[in-house]
Each structure stands twice: as structure tokens, then as C-alpha cells.
Write an enzyme that holds these catalytic residues in place. Structure first.
Site, PDB file in Angstrom:
ATOM      1  N   CYS A 127       0.857  -1.182   0.000  1.00 10.53           N
ATOM      2  CA  CYS A 127       0.000   0.000   0.000  1.00 10.53           C
ATOM      3  C   CYS A 127       0.892   1.230   0.000  1.00 10.53           C
ATOM      4  CB  CYS A 127      -0.899  -0.017   1.234  1.00 10.53           C
ATOM      5  SG  CYS A 127      -1.969   1.419   1.350  1.00 10.53           S
ATOM      6  N   HIS A 170      -9.138  -3.885  -1.719  1.00  6.68           N
ATOM      7  CA  HIS A 170      -8.110  -3.093  -1.030  1.00  6.68           C
ATOM      8  C   HIS A 170      -8.500  -1.612  -1.013  1.00  6.68           C
ATOM      9  CE1 HIS A 170      -3.709  -2.196  -0.119  1.00  6.68           C
ATOM     10  NE2 HIS A 170      -4.195  -1.009  -0.445  1.00  6.68           N
ATOM     11  N   GLU A 171      -8.925  -1.101  -2.169  1.00  5.85           N
ATOM     12  CA  GLU A 171      -9.273   0.329  -2.251  1.00  5.85           C
ATOM     13  C   GLU A 171     -10.565   0.619  -1.478  1.00  5.85           C
ATOM     14  OE1 GLU A 171      -6.960   2.124  -3.185  1.00  5.85           O
ATOM     15  OE2 GLU A 171      -5.812   0.557  -4.174  1.00  5.85           O
ATOM     16  N   HIS A 174      -9.957   1.160   2.128  1.00  2.44           N
ATOM     17  CA  HIS A 174      -9.445   2.501   2.475  1.00  2.44           C
ATOM     18  C   HIS A 174     -10.593   3.443   2.844  1.00  2.44           C
ATOM     19  CE1 HIS A 174      -5.120   2.630   1.935  1.00  2.44           C
ATOM     20  NE2 HIS A 174      -5.195   1.999   0.774  1.00  2.44           N
TER      21      HIS A 174
HETATM   22 NI    NI Z   1      -3.601   1.021  -0.179  1.00  2.29          NI
END
Ligand code: NI
Length: 211
Positions: A127, A170-171, A174
Site C-alpha cells: 500500500c 483493497h481500495e 481505504h
Molecule cells: Ni492502499
């Protein structure tokens, strides 16, 4: 009529907060990328939806263009980027569509994860906000997601599979204030990435508004 028009003009909702507008307007095309531990307040916050005013704003265009420039820049070279990573707690991310010809980056606004299913894989992840680490992270290989298309502003539902589905997860994390290190089975230092980072300047700009 004139008086009511003036009142309307004065009460028209401003797109984005003052702090958000400062970050969007003052950033270079290559934006400062938030990192642990100093930017943990932003990275750990749950991001909020863009409202109708923000969705139609010039600021959103500027922000998404700068995010794209940043994720593709040789100093970052990512496969995705979410708005908290440039200091904005709004529901926006870019994903490199590795499942499409030419692997284009595409932008997703106000995404909602509808479902996750299939096999769980344990693939390596890193990341931009957690240098210079990597980890093995369990993820589903299918997702269904609904988002606002940045061109038409219509809601679109899409099913994605394989590695691209993992980038989406993953995004999306966030935007919830979750980082892959929260889910990883194993974490390790990535020495090559640490060496690469020494070649670029990642300093926070002097004008950066902390609050
Ligand atoms: Ni990331």
C-alpha cells in the site's frame, strides 16, 4: 425575484469543505500521499459520500485527475489509489483494470460493496500509505460493486473477478478506514521498495492543513 435569486446564490451549497478545497487546489499534480503513522487520523477515518453538489463540481474533476497522475507517477507506481491517501475522506478511488485490454485506470465514485464470494486467495499486497511493507492477505476472488460513473453520474452495478477484484477490495477498505495490514496473515519488509523510495521526496507540503 432579484432578492430571492440573491438569497439562493448565497445559500448555494459549496462543494467540498474549506480544508478539502485547500488540499485539492494547492496540491501539485503529484499529490502528497498520506502514510502511517503520521497521517493515521485520515487513513483510519470512514470516508463519506460525495453529495450532488460535489459530484458536479470542478473540484472533483481536479481531484480525480491529480489522484490519477499520482498513482501512475514513477514515485508511486500503484495499481489503485483511494481519496484518503491524498488527504480527502471522500468515497472515491481509482483501480487499474487488469482484467481489461490495455489495463486502463478507472475512477469509481460513492462505491458500495454489494457482495463478496468465491475462493479465498492469500496474495501479496502493498500500500502506498504503508511503506515499505508487504503482506499476504486473504481475499475473495469475486465481488459485486455499485458505484456512480464519473462521466454519466449514473449508478452502475458490476461484477469483477480475479486480481482486479482484490484491488477493488483493497481500495474499498481505504474508504472504511481499514488497511491491508489489518487483514494480513503475514507482514514483511520489502527492501527493494525501501531503496526505491530513497530516490524521491515524499515530504508533506508546508501548506498542508492538518484539520
Ligand atoms: Ni492502499
Amino acid at each position: 425575484m432579484l432578492a430571492s435569486a440573491l438569497i439562493l446564490a448565497c445559500t448555494a451549497k459549496q462543494a467540498f469543505t474549506k480544508r478539502e478545497r485547500t488540499v485539492i487546489r494547492s496540491s501539485d499534480s503529484l499529490m502528497y500521499v498520506t502514510v502511517l503513522p503520521e497521517d493515521s487520523v485520515i487513513l483510519r477515518a470512514k470516508s463519506i459520500d460525495l453529495g450532488p453538489t460535489e459530484l458536479r463540481s470542478e473540484e472533483l474533476k481536479v481531484l480525480t485527475e491529480k489522484m490519477l497522475y499520482t498513482v501512475k507517477h514513477p514515485s508511486q507506481d500503484g495499481v489503485g489509489i483511494a481519496a484518503p491517501q491524498v488527504g480527502i475522506n471522500r468515497r472515491i478511488f481509482w483501480v487499474m483494470r487488469m482484467d481489461k485490454p490495455g489495463e486502463p485506470f478507472e475512477c469509481y465514485l460513492n462505491p458500495q460493496m454489494d457482495s463478496l464470494w468465491g475462493e479465498i486467495t492469500h496474495g501479496p499486497e502493498g500500500c502506498l500509505s504503508v511503506p515499505p511493507m508487504r503482506g499476504l492477505v486473504p481475499r475473495y476472488d469475486h465481488i459485486r460493486i455499485t458505484y456512480t460513473h464519473p462521466g454519466t453520474l449514473e449508478r452502475v452495478t458490476e461484477t469483477v473477478e480475479g486480481y482486479t477484484a482484490i484491488i477493488f477490495q483493497h481500495e474499498y477498505d481505504h474508504l472504511e478506514g481499514t488497511l491491508y495490514i489489518d487483514r494480513a496473515d503475514t507482514l514483511f519488509r520489502h527492501d527493494a521498495w525501501a531503496a526505491e523510495r530513497s530516490a524521491f521526496n515524499y515530504a508533506k507540503p508546508a501548506w498542508w492543513p492538518e484539520k
